[in-house]
Design a protein around this motif. Structure first.
Motif: not given
Lengths: 441, 441
Positions: A301-309
């Motif tokens: 579960a990787y959360t990108d810099p925009m906060g989206k998994v």
């Protein structure tokens, strides 16, 4: 001393990670997978609906990686990881690692109703695809020989649960099959009268696509005879029926494409998990605090810099596998690591034989041209020249002749759930009764 | 009133009988088969040895016969026949006939040692071929990950029992696979060190061929690394070993190609049976005294005018199916029947990738030219353009690249014997122990 890298899982993430490390100096790789093959999952629904053979979308992992002399492939099951001792326990012994890449994927979730699985199989493995194919084709056989009209109607009713890409692709392929492929083969039934219902609990199908594309896909499905029921949560599944809201549908065939969950190993690792039980990873895809343990693909579960998994998609898995192995190579060179940076390539879904939707953000396609795009992308990405040629020819033939090449009901049973008694599978047909077995072929 | 013809079995005999009656006036045909597909058995060994996919050699029966409007195909099991009432009992109801054609084939015989079957599967169905493929490929996986030299040696030992065409073809294909196909894919083992033993109780292999051709085949097999043991009756088969005479061979993989027996239905019919339990038929292939009941193919024991019982070969089955249906059509026209007259087209067997023997009586071929003949004959006779093209391309590719296209271990279990507990199949690998299952792909 060469560094030992263990990769668990030969899916898109694990395979890409292995290839990046292939034939690189200073590193030995061991890839472990329960199966002997890499599965091209985006086309698995075509095996389930008799368009392709098993071997078209599965390639032996050791054959894909045979050119890399520093990679060893072992078929086996990983039973646990000891992060402190830096070892992996398997069913054939314990292995030590310097770097560990976990890429075990996910499995289906029935949201607490695991007892539904035997009545409503999901589509993740080759065995499941074969079982779904067996059920779909057997339903038509039951309908053809049925003398009771109620049995025939039940056999000709198909329910697909879940309006994501897999559910849409399954429902579309069944619709296409009944409309075009099976027509001339039966005497007692009209396959066109088949009822196919796509059930979605949300307010539209293909929720990750733009609204307009959802509507278009709904229309394309309806043209293939598929009824799309939105806002329709499933309340119960029985052997020969399904309850959707307050409505009960008599059916022999329910297929499940509504949700995934992490495999059980995640619970035993003592790590933080996020949505769907997937392992929370940091910017370099490490388990926090374990700089030599990486997680990639659906399992992470990787959360990108925009906060989206990031979703469970093959481009995510491939890019993560690549990023991890590049960072391992940077370690070896004494360079500093670079955080994972996802390049969104968009998403696509196909509906039947000649319709699809493609969403690349700024650029959207639908209908026939989207389907051609879908076709070329899938032909391009599948591993192995042999498979590519075979699939391309089969698709051309099936497009020209409206026939499907792999309508074989094989006795393959389905090993995914070990708890299911053999008898349950055998007696799926409601009109079958206990008879002495006689060979007829 | 159209006459009702029931055909039991969609093998070579049943299919040919149906085609001859197809679209003929005054006759309705119902073909019943337990499977939904016709199987091209002469190439089944190639599915077992990963050269071809299931769908290459299997075609849905209803699809083969779809052009004939007077033919209905039903998937189901025949449980008995009442000759006086002229009815067939099936698991989906009772059907009446005016003419009955039985073409149920044969199954493997273990000569009273049926308990050997789970350790030494035979090769008659698609499911059995998939199971044999799983065992062969899994043996190499076990060898690759084994740490114990004895386990590795046992995994790399293959024993084929029975020196007829099937046994020779299986042993040759395994030899070819280990010599050429698997070499570059493994790190810990040298597949060339595989031990393959072909065990035959008689004094030579391919006993139905001329002596000179047997010797040539033996030499060809030895060139592929296959040891040929003649005059070697099997005395016992265990899970991880086989006893041949007084010698005990440690092996994980024993394959059975040594004998056939009629299916159980023959016992219940109250008819005279001959060698191998096959039904004795008269000159028109009738059960004596029942002029509207015919038996064809392997199920029939037909004695030709020279006093020889015809062997279980596809040309016999095809010609018998044709003869029976032609006589049924003669009945309808009020003409008198003609006795069956077999035209011997010879026999052939293939050894590995480029060797074969062909025996047409006055005309014999061996080596590469025989293999080319074998190839053309098989491509010509297989049903369906789609299959023909796919097989031809796969053979070309495999010939050029020495790769095999279908090396997929699938969890297909094997429904032939219902008594075998699931656990027996799961725990075939001697070094496997009970572990928690974790998805790794």
């Amino acid at each position: 001393m060469a560094k030992e890298v263990i990769i668990v899982g030969g899916g898109f993430a694990g395979l890409k990670a292995a290839k990046v490390l292939g034939n690189k100096e200073g590193v030995h790789v061991t890839l472990i997978d329960k199966a002997n093959h890499h599965l091209f999952q985006p086309l698995l629904y075509q095996v389930a609906t008799a368009g392709l053979s098993q071997s078209d979308i599965a390639m032996p992992i050791r054959s894909i990686l045979s050119e890399y002399q520093n990679i060893k492939v072992l078929q086996g099951e990983v039973t646990g990881v000891d992060f402190d001792a830096e070892t992996v326990a398997t069913d054939f012994g314990t292995l030590s690692y310097d770097h560990l890449i976990l890429a075990c994927g996910v499995r289906h979730s029935y949201h607490g109703n695991e007892q539904w699985e035997k009545h409503a199989p999901g589509l993740k493995t080759l065995e499941q695809a074969t079982e779904i194919r067996r059920r779909i084709l057997s339903a038509f056989e039951v309908a053809e020989r049925a003398e009771d009209e109620a049995v025939r109607r039940r056999a000709l009713t198909f329910v697909v649960v879940g309006g994501g890409p897999t559910g849409v692709e399954l429902a579309g392929a069944i619709g296409e099959m009944t409309r075009y492929t099976l027509g001339r083969d039966f005497r007692n039934i009209d396959p066109k009268l088949t009822r196919i219902i796509l059930v979605e609990s949300g307010d539209r199908i293909l929720g990750s696509f733009p609204k307009k594309q959802s509507s278009r896909a709904t229309r394309d499905l309806e043209n293939l005879g598929v009824q799309v029921w939105t806002k329709s949560p499933v309340s119960e599944i029985h052997e020969t029926s399904i309850e959707v809201g307050s409505e009960k549908i008599e059916t022999m065939t329910v297929l499940w494409a509504a949700g995934i969950i992490a495999t059980d190993i995640n619970k035993d690792l003592g790590v933080q998990t996020g949505a769907q039980g997937r392992i929370v990873v940091d910017s370099c895809l490490n388990i926090p605090g374990r700089t030599n343990v990486f997680v990639a693909g659906d399992q992470a579960a990787y959360t990108d810099p925009m906060g989206k998994v990031l979703p469970c998609l093959s481009p995510v898995a491939i890019q993560q596998g690549q990023s991890i192995s590049e960072n391992i190579l940077r370690d070896l060179e004494g360079e500093s690591r670079e955080p994972f940076d996802y390049v969104d390539k968009g998403q696509m879904a196909t509906i039947g034989r000649s319709r699809a939707i493609v969403d690349m953000g700024f650029f959207r396609l639908q209908g026939f041209i989207a389907w051609l795009t879908w076709l070329l992308v899938h032909i391009y990405f599948i591993s192995g020249f042999n498979n590519r040629l075979s699939i391309f020819l089969k698709w051309c033939l099936s497009y020209l002749t409206n026939k499907k090449g792999a309508r074989i009901i094989s006795g393959a049973t389905w090993r995914f759930f070990d708890t299911l008694p053999e008898a349950d599978l055998e007696d799926k047909t409601p009109d079958a009764h206990d008879v002495k077995e006689i060979e007829t072929s």
